[in-house]
Design an enzyme around this catalytic site. Structure first.
Site, short mmCIF file in Angstrom:
data_model
loop_
_atom_site.label_atom_id
_atom_site.label_comp_id
_atom_site.label_asym_id
_atom_site.label_seq_id
_atom_site.Cartn_x
_atom_site.Cartn_y
_atom_site.Cartn_z
NE ARG A 118 1.46 10.26 -3.42
CZ ARG A 118 1.64 9.84 -1.90
NH1 ARG A 118 2.73 9.82 -1.52
NH2 ARG A 118 0.50 9.33 -1.43
NE ARG A 163 7.02 3.80 3.91
CZ ARG A 163 6.95 2.82 4.64
NH1 ARG A 163 7.40 1.60 4.17
NH2 ARG A 163 6.21 2.71 5.65
CB SER A 216 -0.10 4.52 2.22
OG SER A 216 -0.17 5.82 2.94
N1 ADE Z 1 -3.35 7.71 3.03
C1 ADE Z 1 -3.53 6.60 3.70
N2 ADE Z 1 -4.80 6.50 4.18
C2 ADE Z 1 -5.32 7.87 3.86
C3 ADE Z 1 -6.41 8.24 4.26
N3 ADE Z 1 -7.56 7.56 4.74
N4 ADE Z 1 -6.69 9.65 4.13
C4 ADE Z 1 -5.98 10.20 3.23
N5 ADE Z 1 -4.62 9.74 2.99
C5 ADE Z 1 -4.59 8.44 3.22
#
Ligand code: ADE
Length: 237
Positions: free
Chosen positions: A88, A25, A91
């Protein structure tokens, strides 16, 4: 001066670094948004690039997954390469149905069960804040370019797959006020604090632990572009 994990000279890395978890990315961001790009790291395929965005020098580098990984890279960037700011971009999984897929979350602070900060410096609390000024700047930038960000407490988890007998997302939400989960910010914010630097974290909701919705790779790509614009526009201020 190279470090064990970053094979670069000091001047090759900008003062501001955007850090996605995935090194590919980082490459995508460099290819898509930056001009005059030069790659400064490929050790362990943790790619790092420096280029310009609207004329200002910016670097982008992968952090890997989890606190040990971002702990290493952010420490080396701050301490040995004179980096001042790390944003940072990642997601997160939603812990509440107040958050929908693709929503943007700006970490107000990070709660964690992690021993990273205790082991690193003796810091014995379970919440760490990002840099307040940087957060204000990112929130303001988002508003100016018409994007909504939810500024809330997040959970920096050490564990992706929990067994059923331990606290789950309901407890993390109700006991600690965490609206979503990721795995890196607590260590990043800690390193920034002990080294007198600035860090923040912008997240896109990629899945929900409440509704069990998930995003496709293509959807994630498009939604990450929104987050990127907020991060890039903040980085040049
Ligand atoms: N990053 C994105 N989804 C996540 C999740 N369900 N648990 C931990 N880190 C994540």
């Amino acid at each position: 001066m190279a470090t064990p994990h970053i094979q670069a000279e000091k001047g090759q890395i900008a003062k501001v670094v955007l850090m996605p978890g995935d090194p590919l990315r980082a490459k995508f961001i460099a290819d898509t948004y930056l001009e005059d790009v030069k790659q400064f790291n490929s050790v362990r395929n943790m790619f790092g690039f420096t280029g310009t965005y609207k004329g200002k020098e910016i670097s982008v580098m992968g952090s890997g997954m989890g606190m040990p990984s971002i702990g290493i890279y952010s420490y080396e960037l701050f301490k040995f390469f004179d980096v001042e700011v790390i944003i940072r971009i990642g997601s997160a999984g939603a812990y509440t149905d107040n958050l929908n897929l693709f929503d943007l979350v700006l970490a107000k602070d990070a709660w964690s069960e992690s021993s990273f900060a205790l082991a690193q410096s003796g810091y014995d609390k379970d919440v760490i804040e990002p840099n307040r000024e940087l957060n204000a700047l990112i929130a303001d930038t988002a508003t100016k370019i018409g994007k909504t960000v939810h500024e809330n407490t997040i959970h920096s988890s050490d564990v992706f797959y929990h067994e059923d007998n331990v606290d789950g997302h309901v407890e993390f939400y109700e006991k600690h006020g965490c609206v979503c989960v990721e795995m890196e910010s607590f260590a990043l914010f800690h390193n920034a604090q002990i080294l007198g630097k600035k860090a923040a974290c912008l997240l896109t909701i990629s899945d929900s632990l409440v509704t069990h919705e998930v995003t496709t790779a293509e959807q994630r790509q498009n939604s990450f572009n929104e987050m990127m614009e907020v991060a890039l526009e903040s980085a040049i201020k």
